[in-house]
Design a protein around this motif. Sequence first.
Motif, PDB file in Angstrom:
ATOM      1  N   THR A 254     -18.824   0.012   2.826  1.00 42.84           N
ATOM      2  CA  THR A 254     -18.025  -0.297   1.639  1.00 42.84           C
ATOM      3  C   THR A 254     -18.610   0.371   0.400  1.00 42.84           C
ATOM      4  O   THR A 254     -19.815   0.283   0.137  1.00 42.84           O
ATOM      5  CB  THR A 254     -17.956  -1.819   1.421  1.00 42.84           C
ATOM      6  OG1 THR A 254     -17.326  -2.418   2.552  1.00 42.84           O
ATOM      7  CG2 THR A 254     -17.174  -2.150   0.164  1.00 42.84           C
ATOM      8  N   THR A 256     -17.779   0.425  -3.651  1.00 40.98           N
ATOM      9  CA  THR A 256     -16.935  -0.245  -4.643  1.00 40.98           C
ATOM     10  C   THR A 256     -17.656  -0.340  -5.974  1.00 40.98           C
ATOM     11  O   THR A 256     -18.897  -0.319  -6.030  1.00 40.98           O
ATOM     12  CB  THR A 256     -16.545  -1.658  -4.145  1.00 40.98           C
ATOM     13  OG1 THR A 256     -15.597  -2.223  -5.041  1.00 40.98           O
ATOM     14  CG2 THR A 256     -17.757  -2.560  -4.042  1.00 40.98           C
ATOM     15  N   TRP A 639      -5.530   5.496  -3.553  1.00 41.06           N
ATOM     16  CA  TRP A 639      -6.391   4.864  -4.559  1.00 41.06           C
ATOM     17  C   TRP A 639      -6.685   3.411  -4.188  1.00 41.06           C
ATOM     18  O   TRP A 639      -5.806   2.668  -3.761  1.00 41.06           O
ATOM     19  CB  TRP A 639      -5.737   4.936  -5.927  1.00 41.06           C
ATOM     20  CG  TRP A 639      -6.572   4.308  -7.018  1.00 41.06           C
ATOM     21  CD1 TRP A 639      -6.371   3.108  -7.624  1.00 41.06           C
ATOM     22  CD2 TRP A 639      -7.748   4.861  -7.617  1.00 41.06           C
ATOM     23  NE1 TRP A 639      -7.338   2.873  -8.568  1.00 41.06           N
ATOM     24  CE2 TRP A 639      -8.207   3.931  -8.587  1.00 41.06           C
ATOM     25  CE3 TRP A 639      -8.456   6.040  -7.431  1.00 41.06           C
ATOM     26  CZ2 TRP A 639      -9.343   4.162  -9.358  1.00 41.06           C
ATOM     27  CZ3 TRP A 639      -9.590   6.272  -8.202  1.00 41.06           C
ATOM     28  CH2 TRP A 639     -10.021   5.343  -9.145  1.00 41.06           C
ATOM     29  N   ASP A 640      -7.943   3.016  -4.364  1.00 41.21           N
ATOM     30  CA  ASP A 640      -8.367   1.638  -4.120  1.00 41.21           C
ATOM     31  C   ASP A 640      -8.330   0.880  -5.444  1.00 41.21           C
ATOM     32  O   ASP A 640      -9.211   1.051  -6.289  1.00 41.21           O
ATOM     33  CB  ASP A 640      -9.779   1.629  -3.524  1.00 41.21           C
ATOM     34  CG  ASP A 640     -10.308   0.225  -3.274  1.00 41.21           C
ATOM     35  OD1 ASP A 640      -9.542  -0.753  -3.439  1.00 41.21           O
ATOM     36  OD2 ASP A 640     -11.506   0.097  -2.919  1.00 41.21           O
ATOM     37  N   GLN A 642      -8.867  -2.199  -6.045  1.00 43.58           N
ATOM     38  CA  GLN A 642      -9.920  -3.202  -6.193  1.00 43.58           C
ATOM     39  C   GLN A 642     -11.280  -2.573  -6.491  1.00 43.58           C
ATOM     40  O   GLN A 642     -11.972  -2.949  -7.427  1.00 43.58           O
ATOM     41  CB  GLN A 642     -10.028  -4.066  -4.926  1.00 43.58           C
ATOM     42  CG  GLN A 642      -8.987  -5.159  -4.827  1.00 43.58           C
ATOM     43  CD  GLN A 642      -7.599  -4.586  -4.527  1.00 43.58           C
ATOM     44  OE1 GLN A 642      -7.462  -3.737  -3.643  1.00 43.58           O
ATOM     45  NE2 GLN A 642      -6.598  -5.050  -5.243  1.00 43.58           N
ATOM     46  N   TYR A 646     -11.059   6.742  -3.880  1.00 39.19           N
ATOM     47  CA  TYR A 646      -9.975   6.980  -2.929  1.00 39.19           C
ATOM     48  C   TYR A 646     -10.439   6.779  -1.502  1.00 39.19           C
ATOM     49  O   TYR A 646     -11.538   7.209  -1.120  1.00 39.19           O
ATOM     50  CB  TYR A 646      -9.454   8.419  -3.064  1.00 39.19           C
ATOM     51  CG  TYR A 646      -8.784   8.723  -4.384  1.00 39.19           C
ATOM     52  CD1 TYR A 646      -7.445   8.418  -4.592  1.00 39.19           C
ATOM     53  CD2 TYR A 646      -9.496   9.336  -5.410  1.00 39.19           C
ATOM     54  CE1 TYR A 646      -6.824   8.717  -5.801  1.00 39.19           C
ATOM     55  CE2 TYR A 646      -8.882   9.635  -6.618  1.00 39.19           C
ATOM     56  CZ  TYR A 646      -7.545   9.316  -6.810  1.00 39.19           C
ATOM     57  OH  TYR A 646      -6.933   9.608  -8.001  1.00 39.19           O
ATOM     58  N   PHE A 647      -9.585   6.143  -0.690  1.00 39.99           N
ATOM     59  CA  PHE A 647      -9.810   6.099   0.745  1.00 39.99           C
ATOM     60  C   PHE A 647      -9.506   7.478   1.330  1.00 39.99           C
ATOM     61  O   PHE A 647      -8.633   8.199   0.840  1.00 39.99           O
ATOM     62  CB  PHE A 647      -8.924   5.047   1.409  1.00 39.99           C
ATOM     63  CG  PHE A 647      -9.258   3.630   1.019  1.00 39.99           C
ATOM     64  CD1 PHE A 647     -10.470   3.057   1.397  1.00 39.99           C
ATOM     65  CD2 PHE A 647      -8.365   2.875   0.271  1.00 39.99           C
ATOM     66  CE1 PHE A 647     -10.780   1.758   1.041  1.00 39.99           C
ATOM     67  CE2 PHE A 647      -8.669   1.567  -0.088  1.00 39.99           C
ATOM     68  CZ  PHE A 647      -9.890   1.005   0.295  1.00 39.99           C
ATOM     69  N   PRO A 651      -4.676   3.672   3.997  1.00 40.93           N
ATOM     70  CA  PRO A 651      -5.279   2.378   4.334  1.00 40.93           C
ATOM     71  C   PRO A 651      -4.337   1.446   5.091  1.00 40.93           C
ATOM     72  O   PRO A 651      -4.776   0.412   5.593  1.00 40.93           O
ATOM     73  CB  PRO A 651      -5.645   1.786   2.966  1.00 40.93           C
ATOM     74  CG  PRO A 651      -4.766   2.476   1.989  1.00 40.93           C
ATOM     75  CD  PRO A 651      -4.517   3.842   2.542  1.00 40.93           C
ATOM     76  N   GLN A 659     -11.742   1.872   6.879  1.00 38.94           N
ATOM     77  CA  GLN A 659     -11.207   2.545   5.704  1.00 38.94           C
ATOM     78  C   GLN A 659     -12.378   3.103   4.908  1.00 38.94           C
ATOM     79  O   GLN A 659     -13.040   2.401   4.162  1.00 38.94           O
ATOM     80  CB  GLN A 659     -10.362   1.578   4.876  1.00 38.94           C
ATOM     81  CG  GLN A 659      -9.099   1.115   5.589  1.00 38.94           C
ATOM     82  CD  GLN A 659      -8.243   2.283   6.072  1.00 38.94           C
ATOM     83  OE1 GLN A 659      -8.146   3.308   5.406  1.00 38.94           O
ATOM     84  NE2 GLN A 659      -7.645   2.127   7.237  1.00 38.94           N
ATOM     85  N   LYS A 661     -14.577   5.810   2.456  1.00 41.89           N
ATOM     86  CA  LYS A 661     -14.585   6.704   1.308  1.00 41.89           C
ATOM     87  C   LYS A 661     -15.748   7.663   1.536  1.00 41.89           C
ATOM     88  O   LYS A 661     -16.905   7.247   1.506  1.00 41.89           O
ATOM     89  CB  LYS A 661     -14.780   5.926   0.002  1.00 41.89           C
ATOM     90  CG  LYS A 661     -13.666   4.931  -0.305  1.00 41.89           C
ATOM     91  CD  LYS A 661     -14.001   4.107  -1.552  1.00 41.89           C
ATOM     92  CE  LYS A 661     -12.974   3.012  -1.766  1.00 41.89           C
ATOM     93  NZ  LYS A 661     -13.355   2.119  -2.899  1.00 41.89           N
TER      94      LYS A 661
END
Length: 820
Positions: A254, A256, A639-640, A642, A646-647, A651, A659, A661
Motif C-alpha cells: 500500500t 498512500t 486515480w486513487d 483516498q 495512480y493505480f 482497480p 492494486q 502503484k
Amino acid sequence: MLRLAWRRSASKHSRAGPTCVLTAAYSGAYSPQQKSQGDFRCFRQIPHPPSDRSPFLHPRAACYLSPSVFMSMASGSEGPSSTSHKHSNRLAKERSPYLLQHAHNPVDWYPWGKDAFDKAKNEDKPIFLSVGYSTCHWCHVMERESFEDEEIGKILSENFVCIKLDREERPDVDKVYMTFVQATSGGGGWPMSVWLTPELRPFIGGTYFPPRDRGGRPGFKTVLTRIIDQWQNNRPALESSGERIIEALKKGTTITANAGQSPPLAPDVANRCFQQLAHSYEEEYGGFRDAPKFPSPVNLMFLMSYWTVNRSTSEGVEALQMALHTLRMMALGGIHDHIAQGFHRYSTDSSWHVPHFEKMLYDQAQLAVAYITASQVSGEQFFAEVAKDVLLYVSRDLSDKSGGFYSAEDADSVPASGGPEKREGAFCVWTASEVRELLPDVVEGTAGNATLADIFMHHYGVKEQGNVAPEQDPHGELQGQNVLIVRYSVELTAARFGITVEKVNELLASARAKMAVVRKSRPRPHLDTKMLASWNGLMLSAYARVGAVLGDKDLVERAVKAGGFLKEHLWDAKQQTILRSCYRGDQMEVQQISPSISGFLDDYAFIICGLLDLYEATLQTEWLQWAEELQLRQDVLFWDDQGGGYFCSDPTDSTVLLQLKEDQDGAEPSANSVSAFNLLRLSHYTGRQEWLQKSQQLLTAFSDRLTTVPIALPEMVRALMAQHYTLKQIVICGQRDAPDTTSLLAAVKSLFLPYKVLMLADGDTESFLCQRLPILSSMSQLRGVATAYVCQDFTCSLPVTDPQELRRLLLDGTTDTQIE
C-alpha cells in the motif's frame, strides 16, 4: 585520449546463472521496496536497493516442496521451426508473438481469460500460469526443454489448467504474480512459473525449471508431481497459505498519503538521490554496479537534471561527469551495435563489452533522449551522433509502415554457418577470419602496408581467437567470436598506422558499411511485431526531442507520424480508451484482437508525455489538446481518491488481485513518476490548478520512498525538483515558420532546460492556448519582430528578440524583470 583499458572481468551473474527457489513460504523479510534497480529480464538477478520499511511478519506456509536452488545447465537454443505441426492449441488464434511461439506445444494452453478461469472452477483444478515474452532467451529454453516435451505436456494438460501469458500484453497480471514470486523466493524474472487456486490466488511460484532432476535438485517433472500430490492431499493448507500471502502483500504494498502530509523537500531528496547514485557508481567504465550492467537512463537523466541546478557545486560537476562518462563508455562498448546501430539490453560484464543481445524498443527510446540531452549539456557532437544512430536503427528495423514501432528483436538466431540450433548473438558477432576475408585491401600509406582488416581489428578489439572471455560464455556460444568494442581513440589508431584521423574515420565507415551488408544476409533474429501503446509513447518522445534539438524536420515528421498512428490504431474514440496493443498482420496490415486489451496507466502516462514533447517540437496544438483529453481520462480510470497517486491498472478488475502503484523507476520509468511531471506540465499549458494539486498529492503519497530510497525513483525525484524550482514558461510570440521565430525556438531547443514549458503565441486569440491562458493575448511582438517572454512564479522577463540574449536569459536569468 588515453588508451581505453577495457577489462574483461568475470561476471558473477553469467548467462548460466538463472535460479529458482521453489517454496510457498517467505524465506526472508519482504518489503515492496526490495526490487531490482534494473530489469529482471530472463531472471538474471540484481541486488535489491536498500529497504526503507520494517519487515512485516509473514505467515508460515503449510506446503513446502524444496528450498533447493536450480542452476540452469541448458544450452539456450531453440529447435528448428516447421510448417507442419503435430500439435496445435488455442494459442494459435492469438496475435501475441509470444503466445504464438507456444501454439504448437503438446500442452493444452489457454490465454489469460474467462474460459480458463471457468475451466479451473468447473473441473476443480489448480492453474499453472507461465509468463514470459517473445524475445526472452530463457523462455525459449524452458519451452524447448519442457513445454515441447510430450510427457511433461501430458502431465500439465491432465492435472492443471495451463495459462500462457505475454507479460508485455498484460503487465498488470505479471506485476501481481511477480510481486508474489519476489516475496516468497527473494528473486524473480522470466520465464515465471506460478501455481494458482481456481480463485487465482498463488500458492507456489518460481522462475525457470530444468526438465528433469539434476545433481540432487528436482526438475520440472518432479515439481509438477509434488504439486499434484499436495493439491490432492494438503489442499486446505495450500489455499489458506495463498489467502494469507495475498492479504499480507495487499498491506505491504500500500502506498498512500497521510492526512496533512506534504511532499518532502526537493533539495534534500535530490541530494540524497545523488549521494546514493554516487555510492553505487563504478568509476572505471561508468554505470551503477559492477556486473551485470544496465543502461539505466532514468539515473542518467536525473544526474543531468541535478547538474542544471547545481552547476557551481562539486556535487553538480560530479553528477554531470558520472552521466557523461557512463554514456560515453556505453557508446564505445559492445552493448552498442557498431555495425547495425542501436543498443542491446544490458552488459553481462563491467566494461559494457559482452551484451545480452536482445534489443528492446523502450531502451532505444530512453537512450536516444539521454544521448541528445548529453549533447545539449556538453556541446559534444559525439553524443548527438549516437542519438541519431539509435533512431536510424529504430527507423530501419523496428518501424511499421503505419507509423508504429515494434517491440523487440531477439537475442538468439541461427548462425550464418547453418545448423538447426539458434545461438545468442549469432547475428551480431564476427570471427577474425570473416573480417580478414571481407576487408582484404591494403591501405596505401600505412605503416607496414596494413590492410583495412588490420586497422578495423585493431580499433574494434578483434582477436584471432575471439575476444569473449570464457567466463562470459558459459555455453560456448561465442567461442572464437568477437563482439566489437572500441579499444582505441581514432587519434591513437591513426598514430598506430601512420595515417590521418580523417583517413581513419573514412576507412572505418567504409568497413562498417561492408560488414552491414554481410549482416543483412545472415538469418535474422525473431522480431516481436507487437506494437505497445506505452513503448510507442516513449519512442514518440525520442523522435520529437531529438528532432527538436537537432532541428531535423525528418525526425520531427516521423514523430508526427507516430502520433497519428497512436490516435488511429491505439485510441478507441467511442469508448474514450487507450488500447494496450496492436499487431502486424500477415499482409502487413495493423490488426487488433477481440476483445482488445484496454490500456494501463503506463500507456496513458507515456503517450501523454510523448504528446507534450511532440507539441514542443511542432507547436501544433492538436497534440496538446489530445494530451489534455487523455489526462482527464487517466484521472477517471486510475486515480486513487483516498490515498493519492495512480493505480497501475483498472482497480475494478476483479481478476487482478493486487492494486499496485509502481514504486520504482527501472528499465522503464514508473508511470506515477512520469504522471507527476505530466500533471505539472499540463497545469501550465491549460491553467488547470487541480492538476498541480494532483501532482503534489501524488508526490506526497510516495513521500516515504522518496525520503529514504530516492535512488529507486530518480524520475520522480526529477518531478519533485520541477515542483520545487517551478517551471519556466517560455512564450514565443511570432509566426510559426518565420525565420525570426525559428531562430528564437532554436535557441530554446539547443539548451537542456528540464524545468520548462515552451509555447507559441501566434496572435490567434481563438487558439487552444489563448482560450486556456488568456494572458497570452496580452503578449505581442516588439516592432513586428518575433519576441520571447520568460515567465516564472507569476513574474515575466522583459521581452527579448535576440536569440543570444534569450540563451543568456535562460541560462543565467540575468535580465531586468517586470511583474505581470
